[in-house]
Scaffold this motif. Structure first.
Motif, mmCIF file in Angstrom:
data_model
loop_
_atom_site.group_PDB
_atom_site.id
_atom_site.type_symbol
_atom_site.label_atom_id
_atom_site.label_comp_id
_atom_site.label_asym_id
_atom_site.label_seq_id
_atom_site.Cartn_x
_atom_site.Cartn_y
_atom_site.Cartn_z
ATOM 1 N N ASN A 216 0.872 -1.174 0.000
ATOM 2 C CA ASN A 216 0.000 0.000 0.000
ATOM 3 C C ASN A 216 0.909 1.225 0.000
ATOM 4 N N VAL A 217 0.965 1.917 -1.133
ATOM 5 C CA VAL A 217 1.894 3.037 -1.267
ATOM 6 C C VAL A 217 1.189 4.397 -1.205
ATOM 7 N N ALA A 218 0.006 4.417 -0.615
ATOM 8 C CA ALA A 218 -0.653 5.706 -0.352
ATOM 9 C C ALA A 218 0.352 6.562 0.423
ATOM 10 N N GLN A 219 0.582 7.765 -0.048
ATOM 11 C CA GLN A 219 1.666 8.568 0.556
ATOM 12 C C GLN A 219 1.476 8.786 2.058
ATOM 13 N N PHE A 220 0.212 8.771 2.491
ATOM 14 C CA PHE A 220 -0.062 9.014 3.915
ATOM 15 C C PHE A 220 0.346 7.821 4.783
ATOM 16 N N VAL A 221 0.463 6.649 4.167
ATOM 17 C CA VAL A 221 0.945 5.454 4.868
ATOM 18 C C VAL A 221 2.479 5.493 4.923
ATOM 19 N N LEU A 222 3.102 5.973 3.850
ATOM 20 C CA LEU A 222 4.562 5.904 3.731
ATOM 21 C C LEU A 222 5.291 6.974 4.535
ATOM 22 N N ARG A 223 4.709 8.180 4.560
ATOM 23 C CA ARG A 223 5.388 9.309 5.209
ATOM 24 C C ARG A 223 5.824 9.012 6.648
ATOM 25 N N PRO A 224 4.907 8.558 7.503
ATOM 26 C CA PRO A 224 5.327 8.282 8.886
ATOM 27 C C PRO A 224 6.282 7.091 8.988
ATOM 28 N N LEU A 225 6.234 6.190 8.016
ATOM 29 C CA LEU A 225 7.030 4.966 8.048
ATOM 30 C C LEU A 225 8.464 5.201 7.582
ATOM 31 N N PHE A 226 8.630 5.912 6.477
ATOM 32 C CA PHE A 226 9.949 6.077 5.857
ATOM 33 C C PHE A 226 10.483 7.509 5.910
ATOM 34 N N GLY A 227 9.649 8.455 6.355
ATOM 35 C CA GLY A 227 10.084 9.849 6.337
ATOM 36 C C GLY A 227 10.104 10.416 4.931
ATOM 37 N N ARG A 228 9.553 9.684 3.976
ATOM 38 C CA ARG A 228 9.383 10.164 2.600
ATOM 39 C C ARG A 228 8.093 9.551 2.058
ATOM 40 N N PRO A 229 7.470 10.236 1.083
ATOM 41 C CA PRO A 229 6.129 9.792 0.673
ATOM 42 C C PRO A 229 6.099 8.705 -0.391
ATOM 43 N N TYR A 230 7.249 8.113 -0.707
ATOM 44 C CA TYR A 230 7.254 7.082 -1.746
ATOM 45 C C TYR A 230 7.955 5.817 -1.255
ATOM 46 N N ALA A 231 7.615 4.704 -1.886
ATOM 47 C CA ALA A 231 8.239 3.417 -1.551
ATOM 48 C C ALA A 231 9.285 3.099 -2.603
ATOM 49 N N LEU A 232 10.335 2.392 -2.187
ATOM 50 C CA LEU A 232 11.340 1.879 -3.133
ATOM 51 C C LEU A 232 11.314 0.362 -3.047
ATOM 52 N N ILE A 233 11.058 -0.271 -4.186
ATOM 53 C CA ILE A 233 10.899 -1.730 -4.221
ATOM 54 C C ILE A 233 11.843 -2.300 -5.271
ATOM 55 N N GLU A 234 12.593 -3.332 -4.889
ATOM 56 C CA GLU A 234 13.482 -4.006 -5.855
ATOM 57 C C GLU A 234 12.675 -5.102 -6.550
ATOM 58 N N VAL A 235 12.719 -5.081 -7.873
ATOM 59 C CA VAL A 235 12.021 -6.128 -8.620
ATOM 60 C C VAL A 235 13.026 -6.864 -9.507
#
Ligand SMILES: [Fe+2]
Ligand SMILES: [Fe+2]
Length: 235
Positions: A216-235
């Motif tokens: 779930n990459v909704a920016q509001f989920v990511l901000r508190p988790l990573f300190g940035r609003p986007y996810a980085l995923i290795e594929v």
């Protein structure tokens, strides 16, 4: 491949270059940027134009899907056209391939999970509603089927699993996604990751019934988790 993903940008008319700096930053950290819907707040062309300007500052490929908010003004095709004009690939039925990695996406639809799933029974309007969820799942399946890559990413707005909704009130789970979307994902071995938005108060990581990672990459989920609003995923 390093994939950056962000959902729920909700660009408003009053915003001034809201994502320009962020997109420049992402361009130096990732190979591809995925936008997971609710790109605009009301689906206004003026909002799409503001985002389109920022997309131009991206030096990596930008792909994504629309969200329910992008339909609010009843002109999602115009929103698509403006974003496409800025270089974004709007995924819908047609899959896309970048450096041997496939990307397939649809907005998706609601309808619920498990015992809470709405069944196509009774009144025509209930059947039409469920039909819409099935149609989105079918479009995703068709797009995934065309891919010949060993690895692919499914891009959605609505959630295909309940796991990434944890944190939201359980009463609204059925409005946040549909388990029908997880069926095509689990059918194709090449799908290695799924990204979605829409659940602003959900959880970052979940799994499909067969164990594929869903983010779930909704920016509001990511901000508190990573300190940035986007996810980085290795594929
Ligand atoms: Fe949203
Ligand atoms: Fe949404």
């Amino acid at each position: 491949m390093r994939v950056a993903a962000i959902g729920d940008l909700h660009v408003q008319e009053s915003d001034v270059a809201p994502y320009r700096e962020l997109f420049t930053e992402i361009s130096s950290h990732a190979d591809v940027l995925l936008l997971c819907g609710d790109l605009t707040n009301f689906g206004k062309t003026s909002e799409a134009e503001i985002l389109a300007e920022d997309i131009k500052s991206c030096t990596i490929p930008v792909l994504g899907v629309l969200g329910n908010h992008d339909y609010e003004c009843g002109q999602p095709e115009k929103v698509c056209e403006i974003l496409h004009g800025a270089g974004m690939v709007v995924l819908d039925e047609q899959a896309h391939e970048i450096d041997g990695v496939g990307f397939a996406g649809v907005k998706g639809f609601l309808g619920g999970f498990g015992r809470g799933e709405l069944a196509p029974f009774g009144e025509p309007i209930i059947k039409a509603f469920v039909d819409e969820a099935m149609k989105e799942a079918r479009k995703l399946e068709n797009a995934l089927r065309t891919l010949r890559t060993e690895r692919s990413v499914a891009v959605l707005h609505y959630s295909p699993v309940p796991g990434t909704l944890e944190g939201e009130p359980t009463e609204i789970y059925q409005y946040l996604g549909s388990q029908r979307l997880s069926e095509p994902i689990d059918r194709f071995d090449h799908v290695k990751a799924v990204v979605h938005g829409h659940a602003h108060h959900g959880t970052y990581e979940g799994r499909t019934p067969l164990g594929k990672p869903v983010y779930n990459v909704a920016q509001f989920v990511l901000r508190p988790l990573f300190g940035r609003p986007y996810a980085l995923i290795e594929v």
